[in-house]
Structures are given as structure tokens and as C-alpha cells.
Design a protein around this motif. Sequence first.
Motif, PDB file in Angstrom:
ATOM      1  N   ARG A  87       0.730  -0.937  -0.120  1.00  0.00           N
ATOM      2  CA  ARG A  87      -0.011   0.077  -0.110  1.00  0.00           C
ATOM      3  C   ARG A  87       0.939   1.300   0.130  1.00  0.00           C
ATOM      4  O   ARG A  87       1.860   1.304   0.462  1.00  0.00           O
ATOM      5  CB  ARG A  87      -0.940   0.200   1.106  1.00  0.00           C
ATOM      6  CG  ARG A  87      -0.351   0.343   2.579  1.00  0.00           C
ATOM      7  CD  ARG A  87      -1.147   1.247   3.529  1.00  0.00           C
ATOM      8  NE  ARG A  87      -1.111   2.679   3.109  1.00  0.00           N
ATOM      9  CZ  ARG A  87      -0.448   3.503   3.236  1.00  0.00           C
ATOM     10  NH1 ARG A  87       1.053   3.145   3.522  1.00  0.00           N
ATOM     11  NH2 ARG A  87      -0.533   4.859   2.773  1.00  0.00           N
ATOM     12  N   THR A  89       0.759   5.706  -0.066  1.00  0.00           N
ATOM     13  CA  THR A  89       0.103   7.023   0.160  1.00  0.00           C
ATOM     14  C   THR A  89      -0.201   7.551  -1.107  1.00  0.00           C
ATOM     15  O   THR A  89       0.802   7.685  -2.032  1.00  0.00           O
ATOM     16  CB  THR A  89       0.761   7.904   0.938  1.00  0.00           C
ATOM     17  OG1 THR A  89       0.802   7.560   2.231  1.00  0.00           O
ATOM     18  CG2 THR A  89       0.109   9.270   0.821  1.00  0.00           C
ATOM     19  N   ARG A  91      -1.377  10.437  -3.994  1.00  0.00           N
ATOM     20  CA  ARG A  91      -1.554  11.802  -4.136  1.00  0.00           C
ATOM     21  C   ARG A  91      -1.898  12.239  -5.302  1.00  0.00           C
ATOM     22  O   ARG A  91      -1.867  13.376  -5.626  1.00  0.00           O
ATOM     23  CB  ARG A  91      -0.161  12.539  -3.678  1.00  0.00           C
ATOM     24  CG  ARG A  91       0.354  12.209  -1.973  1.00  0.00           C
ATOM     25  CD  ARG A  91       1.415  13.097  -1.641  1.00  0.00           C
ATOM     26  NE  ARG A  91       1.902  12.816  -0.423  1.00  0.00           N
ATOM     27  CZ  ARG A  91       2.717  11.794  -0.007  1.00  0.00           C
ATOM     28  NH1 ARG A  91       3.147  11.083  -1.158  1.00  0.00           N
ATOM     29  NH2 ARG A  91       3.065  11.551   1.029  1.00  0.00           N
ATOM     30  N   PHE A 168      -5.670  16.857  -3.011  1.00  0.00           N
ATOM     31  CA  PHE A 168      -4.991  16.562  -4.190  1.00  0.00           C
ATOM     32  C   PHE A 168      -5.901  16.061  -5.231  1.00  0.00           C
ATOM     33  O   PHE A 168      -5.893  15.268  -5.902  1.00  0.00           O
ATOM     34  CB  PHE A 168      -4.015  15.371  -4.124  1.00  0.00           C
ATOM     35  CG  PHE A 168      -2.729  15.534  -3.031  1.00  0.00           C
ATOM     36  CD1 PHE A 168      -1.559  16.070  -3.667  1.00  0.00           C
ATOM     37  CD2 PHE A 168      -2.778  15.446  -1.795  1.00  0.00           C
ATOM     38  CE1 PHE A 168      -0.623  16.688  -3.007  1.00  0.00           C
ATOM     39  CE2 PHE A 168      -1.855  15.880  -1.098  1.00  0.00           C
ATOM     40  CZ  PHE A 168      -0.394  16.493  -1.518  1.00  0.00           C
ATOM     41  N   SER A 205      -4.427  12.622   5.563  1.00  0.00           N
ATOM     42  CA  SER A 205      -4.136  13.900   5.629  1.00  0.00           C
ATOM     43  C   SER A 205      -3.714  14.332   7.029  1.00  0.00           C
ATOM     44  O   SER A 205      -4.610  15.090   7.613  1.00  0.00           O
ATOM     45  CB  SER A 205      -5.150  14.903   5.100  1.00  0.00           C
ATOM     46  OG  SER A 205      -4.594  16.267   4.968  1.00  0.00           O
ATOM     47  N   GLY A 206      -2.569  14.373   7.465  1.00  0.00           N
ATOM     48  CA  GLY A 206      -2.373  14.801   8.886  1.00  0.00           C
ATOM     49  C   GLY A 206      -2.457  16.414   8.806  1.00  0.00           C
ATOM     50  O   GLY A 206      -2.639  17.084   9.808  1.00  0.00           O
ATOM     51  N   ARG A 249      12.280   0.135   3.986  1.00  0.00           N
ATOM     52  CA  ARG A 249      11.952   0.511   5.396  1.00  0.00           C
ATOM     53  C   ARG A 249      13.034   0.231   6.216  1.00  0.00           C
ATOM     54  O   ARG A 249      14.005  -0.569   5.717  1.00  0.00           O
ATOM     55  CB  ARG A 249      10.645  -0.045   5.843  1.00  0.00           C
ATOM     56  CG  ARG A 249       9.487   0.546   5.042  1.00  0.00           C
ATOM     57  CD  ARG A 249       9.055   1.818   5.653  1.00  0.00           C
ATOM     58  NE  ARG A 249       7.431   2.267   5.247  1.00  0.00           N
ATOM     59  CZ  ARG A 249       7.472   3.103   4.143  1.00  0.00           C
ATOM     60  NH1 ARG A 249       8.567   3.542   3.338  1.00  0.00           N
ATOM     61  NH2 ARG A 249       6.700   3.557   3.590  1.00  0.00           N
TER      62      ARG A 249
HETATM   63  C1  LIG Z   1      -1.085  10.034  10.165  1.00  0.00           C
HETATM   64  C2  LIG Z   1      -0.280  10.356   8.757  1.00  0.00           C
HETATM   65  C3  LIG Z   1      -0.699  11.813   8.369  1.00  0.00           C
HETATM   66  C4  LIG Z   1      -0.188  11.960   6.960  1.00  0.00           C
HETATM   67  N1  LIG Z   1      -0.330  13.275   6.576  1.00  0.00           N
HETATM   68  C5  LIG Z   1      -0.025  13.616   5.092  1.00  0.00           C
HETATM   69  C6  LIG Z   1      -0.125  14.942   4.784  1.00  0.00           C
HETATM   70  O1  LIG Z   1      -0.872  15.676   5.329  1.00  0.00           O
HETATM   71  N2  LIG Z   1       0.327  15.231   3.282  1.00  0.00           N
HETATM   72  C7  LIG Z   1       0.857  14.184   2.729  1.00  0.00           C
HETATM   73  O2  LIG Z   1       1.096  14.378   1.490  1.00  0.00           O
HETATM   74  N3  LIG Z   1       1.126  12.981   3.355  1.00  0.00           N
HETATM   75  C8  LIG Z   1       0.983  12.717   4.580  1.00  0.00           C
HETATM   76  N4  LIG Z   1       1.066  11.430   5.156  1.00  0.00           N
HETATM   77  C9  LIG Z   1       1.851  10.313   4.130  1.00  0.00           C
HETATM   78  C10 LIG Z   1       3.247   9.866   4.619  1.00  0.00           C
HETATM   79  O3  LIG Z   1       4.147  10.980   4.311  1.00  0.00           O
HETATM   80  C11 LIG Z   1       3.531   8.817   3.976  1.00  0.00           C
HETATM   81  O4  LIG Z   1       2.593   7.629   4.475  1.00  0.00           O
HETATM   82  C12 LIG Z   1       4.872   8.343   4.219  1.00  0.00           C
HETATM   83  O5  LIG Z   1       5.769   9.110   3.459  1.00  0.00           O
HETATM   84  C13 LIG Z   1       5.211   6.988   3.597  1.00  0.00           C
HETATM   85  O6  LIG Z   1       4.943   6.616   2.342  1.00  0.00           O
HETATM   86  P1  LIG Z   1       3.937   5.524   2.162  1.00  0.00           P
HETATM   87  O7  LIG Z   1       2.386   5.777   2.876  1.00  0.00           O
HETATM   88  O8  LIG Z   1       3.732   5.716   0.688  1.00  0.00           O
HETATM   89  O9  LIG Z   1       4.565   4.363   2.407  1.00  0.00           O
HETATM   90  C14 LIG Z   1       0.631  11.049   6.304  1.00  0.00           C
HETATM   91  C15 LIG Z   1       0.752   9.679   6.707  1.00  0.00           C
HETATM   92  C16 LIG Z   1       0.264   9.435   7.888  1.00  0.00           C
HETATM   93  C17 LIG Z   1       0.444   7.766   8.614  1.00  0.00           C
END
Ligand SMILES: Cc1cc2nc3c(=O)[nH]c(=O)nc-3n(C[C@H](O)[C@H](O)[C@H](O)COP(=O)(O)O)c2cc1C
Length: 257
Positions: A87, A89, A91, A168, A205-206, A249
Amino acid sequence: MAEHMITVDTERCIGCGLCKADCAARNIEIRAQKAVILTPDCVLCGHCAAICPRGAVSISGYGEAPISRDGGRPLDPSQVLDVIRFRRTIRQFQAQDIPSGVLEQILEAGRLTHTAKNLQDLSFIVLDREKAKFEQMAAALFRRVKPLANLFSPMAKRIQIDDHFFFFHAPKVIVIAAKEEINGCLAAQNMEFVAEAHGLGVLFSGFFTIAANRSGRLRKALGIPRGKRVAATLVLGYPKVNYRRSAQREALDVTYL
Ligand SMILES: Cc1cc2nc3c(=O)[nH]c(=O)nc-3n(C[C@H](O)[C@H](O)[C@H](O)COP(=O)(O)O)c2cc1C
Ligand code: SF4
Ligand code: SF4
């Protein structure tokens, strides 16, 4: 929340004691070969109704009946691990919207998530028609603090806060509010898994979560109930990207004592 009453059908009860042994609140006794619920004061976990081989326990006040579980396939651990491993993230999203049935299943994953003290304290706010309005409110807030962030972070300096900085262009966003933050986070993760199973991509989106908790105006506009805070914000849509391999990781940091 509705009132709930636990009752035992003494005709059906065979006094096996399974419910008593599994009750975390020590709220069940076996008297004269029948289960007796001692007080209405318990966590209403539903284990007694779930475990009873005779279907003798019922709990009133819910809008649904318990669903019988017939065996089911065990999860394949390596498949589950691969879901976590691969999985990413997301965007970059396609313009395609999420069918309402899929959205309902994702919300169902949230509703069914376990909560500390069985608090069931989660509220879900789906941003759909008004999504842009909320994103703009959050962007306005972040633009005000950006000059300060620029001083400390070269990365912050490189990033522009435009009106799509938080979502996004994703078609749907679910804001999860909770009394206990961990409950909202658990729900968010379960919801992500169901979304992934539907071929969707998710961003936590933190930044929007921070904005929603810092801004009284945003909180009010979102209708965050009193006593709750935003625990997580899920940005959802069909991904426009395809990842061909896992992301590396750090090594496991574990201690066995
Ligand atoms: C609690 C949490 C909040 C996050 N907030 C943001 C955010 O506001 N904007 C963003 O672009 N990515 C956000 N991320 C994504 C992280 O940057 C991302 O999980 C990390 O770089 C690892 O990449 P991956 O999820 O593709 O493995 C967030 C991730 C988590 C777990
Ligand atoms: S599990 Fe069911 S049958 Fe067994 S004691 Fe409890 S109520 Fe009675
Ligand atoms: S709902 Fe849970 S805590 Fe309450 S009596 Fe049943 S098993 Fe015990």
C-alpha cells in the motif's frame, strides 16, 4: 445513543457458562443452570450474545440483529502482509468518483471498528459537494503560518500551499472525529484496508487534521461534536499511479525482554 438491555432467554440457556467465562465486566453468574446478567452496568461489548451456542442472549436497542458467522476462510498471513507492504500513500487521483455502495462499505469498516471501553465514540464527516470550501479554509490557515515554517524547513519552502494542497483533487474525503484519538486512528486504518480492497488509493491528511483541530471556524463548519477532536482525515479516490515495487523501510527495532 439508545438504551440497551441484555436479556437471557432461560428456555434456550443450557447453563454452559461460556458467556460468564468471557465477560470482561464479571457481570454474569450461573444460577440454577441459567445465566443471569447481574447489572445493566457493563461495557456492552456483546461477547455474551456473540459466544452463546444457543442464541440465548439478546441485547436490545440496536438497529441491527447479530449476524451469524459460518466458518469463513482464514486470512492468509502473507497476503495480509503484502497488503501492508505494497500500500502506498496516493497523491495522484483519477477524476472518477467513488460509487456510493463502496463509500458505504468504507464507512461500515469505521462503524465496526473496536473502540477503547467500547466507547463507540466515532463521528464521520464525508466531504463531498463542499469539499473545496473546507480545503480552501484549511489552505488559508496554512498560508498564514507558512512564513514561519519556511524559516525552519527547506522542504516547506519548496512547497506551495495552493487550494489543492490537502486533498490533491481526490473525489471524497472522510474526516474522523473521536473522543479517544486511538479509536479514530484504528477506524481510519480499517477503512483504508476496505478502500484498498475496492481498488481505491488513500492519503492520510495529517495536515488537514492539524488545521481542523487548530481552527475553531473549521471545527464549527465541519460540525465536530463537543468533546471530540479530529483523529484522522482520509483522502480517497482511484489512483492515477501504479507502484511496481515496495518502498524500503528501516530495519525492525524490537526488544524481547
Ligand atoms: C498520520 C499520517 C498523516 C499524514 N499526513 C500527510 C499529509 O498531510 N500530506 C501528505 O502528503 N502525506 C501525508 N502522510 C503520508 C506520509 O508522508 C507517508 O505515509 C510516508 O511518506 C510513507 O509513504 P507511504 O505511505 O507511501 O508508504 C501522512 C501519513 C500518516 C500516517
Ligand atoms: S453461553 Fe448461552 S447457553 Fe451458555 S450459559 Fe451463557 S446464555 Fe446460557
Ligand atoms: S455485554 Fe460484555 S460486559 Fe456486558 S454482560 Fe455481556 S459479555 Fe459481559
